[in-house]
Write a protein that holds these residues in place. Sequence first.
Motif, PDB file in Angstrom:
ATOM      1  N   THR A   1     -13.296   9.430   4.022  1.00  0.00           N
ATOM      2  CA  THR A   1     -13.022   8.085   4.526  1.00  0.00           C
ATOM      3  C   THR A   1     -13.827   7.811   5.799  1.00  0.00           C
ATOM      4  OG1 THR A   1     -10.792   8.139   3.628  1.00  0.00           O
ATOM      5  CG2 THR A   1     -11.227   6.523   5.342  1.00  0.00           C
TER       6      THR A   1
ATOM      7  N   GLU B   1      -9.887   9.052   0.929  1.00  0.00           N
ATOM      8  CA  GLU B   1     -10.378   8.346  -0.265  1.00  0.00           C
ATOM      9  C   GLU B   1      -9.894   8.991  -1.553  1.00  0.00           C
ATOM     10  OE1 GLU B   1     -14.439   6.172   1.268  1.00  0.00           O
ATOM     11  OE2 GLU B   1     -14.642   8.134   0.323  1.00  0.00           O
TER      12      GLU B   1
ATOM     13  N   THR C   1      -6.999   9.567  -2.348  1.00  0.00           N
ATOM     14  CA  THR C   1      -5.751   8.939  -2.777  1.00  0.00           C
ATOM     15  C   THR C   1      -5.978   7.770  -3.721  1.00  0.00           C
ATOM     16  OG1 THR C   1      -5.665   7.409  -0.892  1.00  0.00           O
ATOM     17  CG2 THR C   1      -4.687   9.579  -0.581  1.00  0.00           C
ATOM     18  N   ASN C   2      -7.189   7.205  -3.718  1.00  0.00           N
ATOM     19  CA  ASN C   2      -7.430   6.008  -4.525  1.00  0.00           C
ATOM     20  C   ASN C   2      -7.382   6.289  -6.021  1.00  0.00           C
ATOM     21  OD1 ASN C   2      -7.663   4.310  -2.323  1.00  0.00           O
ATOM     22  ND2 ASN C   2      -9.871   4.604  -2.128  1.00  0.00           N
TER      23      ASN C   2
ATOM     24  N   TRP D   1       0.828  -1.204   0.000  1.00  0.00           N
ATOM     25  CA  TRP D   1       0.000   0.000   0.000  1.00  0.00           C
ATOM     26  C   TRP D   1       0.859   1.250   0.000  1.00  0.00           C
ATOM     27  CZ3 TRP D   1      -2.246   2.884   4.586  1.00  0.00           C
ATOM     28  CH2 TRP D   1      -3.370   3.630   4.224  1.00  0.00           C
ATOM     29  N   ARG D   2       0.641   2.092  -0.997  1.00  0.00           N
ATOM     30  CA  ARG D   2       1.285   3.393  -1.120  1.00  0.00           C
ATOM     31  C   ARG D   2       2.791   3.323  -1.359  1.00  0.00           C
ATOM     32  NH1 ARG D   2      -2.198   6.989   3.344  1.00  0.00           N
ATOM     33  NH2 ARG D   2      -4.151   6.813   2.193  1.00  0.00           N
TER      34      ARG D   2
ATOM     35  N   GLY E   1      -8.619  -0.394   0.693  1.00  0.00           N
ATOM     36  CA  GLY E   1      -9.320   0.019  -0.507  1.00  0.00           C
ATOM     37  C   GLY E   1      -8.793  -0.626  -1.772  1.00  0.00           C
ATOM     38  N   ARG E   2      -8.023  -1.698  -1.633  1.00  0.00           N
ATOM     39  CA  ARG E   2      -7.411  -2.320  -2.802  1.00  0.00           C
ATOM     40  C   ARG E   2      -8.480  -2.942  -3.704  1.00  0.00           C
ATOM     41  NH1 ARG E   2      -4.820  -5.494   1.465  1.00  0.00           N
ATOM     42  NH2 ARG E   2      -6.439  -6.767   2.361  1.00  0.00           N
TER      43      ARG E   2
ATOM     44  N   HIS F   1      -3.800   5.602  -6.743  1.00  0.00           N
ATOM     45  CA  HIS F   1      -3.533   4.163  -6.705  1.00  0.00           C
ATOM     46  C   HIS F   1      -4.014   3.483  -7.977  1.00  0.00           C
ATOM     47  CE1 HIS F   1      -2.026   4.062  -2.692  1.00  0.00           C
ATOM     48  NE2 HIS F   1      -3.126   4.537  -2.163  1.00  0.00           N
ATOM     49  N   ARG F   2      -5.128   3.934  -8.483  1.00  0.00           N
ATOM     50  CA  ARG F   2      -5.706   3.269  -9.651  1.00  0.00           C
ATOM     51  C   ARG F   2      -5.068   3.708 -10.971  1.00  0.00           C
ATOM     52  NH1 ARG F   2     -12.160   2.293 -10.936  1.00  0.00           N
ATOM     53  NH2 ARG F   2     -11.797   0.986 -12.784  1.00  0.00           N
TER      54      ARG F   2
ATOM     55  N   LYS G   1     -16.510   7.663  -5.637  1.00  0.00           N
ATOM     56  CA  LYS G   1     -15.249   7.018  -5.287  1.00  0.00           C
ATOM     57  C   LYS G   1     -14.509   6.537  -6.531  1.00  0.00           C
ATOM     58  CE  LYS G   1     -17.201   5.407  -0.916  1.00  0.00           C
ATOM     59  NZ  LYS G   1     -17.384   4.255  -0.005  1.00  0.00           N
TER      60      LYS G   1
END
Length: 561
Positions: A487, A405, A407-408, A251-252, A271-272, A411-412, A559
């Motif tokens: 979040t 949230e 940050t997702n 994560w991160r 949140g993966r 991540h994506r 989201k």
Amino acid sequence: MTEALLQDAINIQAAPETGRKSAGHVIVDTLVAHGIRRTHVVPGESFLDVLDGLHGSPIETIVCRHEGGATYMAEADGKMNQLPGIAMVTRGPGAANAHVGLHTAWQDSTPMVLFVGLIPFAHRDREAFQEFDIKAWFDTGAKRVMVLDHAERASEIVAEALFAAMSGRPGPVVVGLPEDVIRQQVSAELHPPIPVATGGMTTVDSEALAKALAASSKPLFVTGGNDWTQEGADQLTRWLEKHKIPAAAEWRTEGTVPFDSPSYVGPIGYGRPRPTYDLLEETDLLVFVGTVPGDVITDGFLCRQDWTKKNFLVTIDPSLRGRSGPVSYQIVAKPDVFVRDLARIELPVKSEWQAWTARMRGEQEAFAALPPSAPSDGQARMDTLMANLVPTLPVDAMVTLGAGEHTNWAHRYFPTQRYASMISARNGSMGYSVPSAIAASLEYPGRRVVTIAGDGEFLMNGQELATAAQYGATPLVIVMDNQEYGTIRTHQERHYPDRVSGTQLTNPDFALMAQAFGGFGIKVERDADVPDAISAALSAIDEDKVFALIHLVVEQRVKAY
């Protein structure tokens, strides 16, 4: 001026004996000799002699607006480099404000040294102004807490602090500097750097790993931590691709294995995406490199807890602190040294490996595919922003994140192609985005640095944009404004549905704030305006050499996945 203060002034101004300096100046000289190039400071009268030593030194002194911002910048600096990040703050309130960055460094295993000015030695235990017990405050959240009570040990203490921050599992070290002690004249001789052990694979280790891989049908590597170099990351990627073996990112920490590598199968953490969560149970051999299966990776110590599962843990920390679940084998090594030895292991590629990796890679590619770039008719959307921003990013672009949230979307979609191209706070600390982006921009002035901040997070350290303007940092700051702590609202809806409490926000115009701090700011409420806003922000960075902020006002409860 009192007699004592007058004598102090005379002592400071008097020409030192040959080969002698004040302890504060020796501290700075030792940092220079050990390769430190930057320090992040909120000044205080308690360490004026160190500040004086920084005057004219080759160390760049970044004057910050809050101790939390200073320690976040130092922590981010430690993530990007092999040497510890350095912060300097004053006693009492200053030390209290700095604690948030210390906790981040502790949980993220980041080498950092925090220097804290203290009351005079002679005033100790008398409830002096801003007095506190530095060891009682920091002992449980730092690898070591040292106090310079003997001025002649100044250089030694600095060398020990840097060593302690880097050795074993990296982490933060705190050094207390009594203001009267650092003014004393001492020998100018400097303590040399202390070598840090890197470990490595023994012949037995190599044989055990090779045997486990040969017996495996669905192996999976998980990369993590901050203790890599680009060379080590490249070497691991080549070995994985050659053997058709997949790798996920803690994560991160995305970017150790590049975003577009055929071996990269996505992030693992809160949140993966579901496929990478499931593969932790499906794989028959997990090899963690630079990290361990802790709370976040195992979804609260629930996943991968079967003692029959095979887990190889590669970490320089022999204590395996934070580890959860089975340990089949431990290899005590820093990532680069492990990868150097791993490259010598030659195995025939199994058809099962190829199919397993291709399946997971396909799911990651589908997950990371950009949404449509054409704006909608309604309110601004993060999907539209990412769809229009990502194609403009150079291969060495960096992203920094705080917590939330928002940050997702990074991540994506963010194409992390280099080691340390994602700098974030894995302890879930809010307020990290802007300071870390400034640190990244100062460290790599030629790279595109993007930070994605939530509206709740931005105001915790948004004032450091003044620091960005002062030192010429030019990050692109995206503030996703959904008028809530998203979040926490999500957890609230899960456990206390339809009872919204304590999570809603009323926000200022963040674009006007950016302009007031000396940067470019633009507020975007309509999705149709997103592409032009991105172009204008990037133009301000590239042509006007200022930071830029996009204030994106979005709908609530939307989201990334």
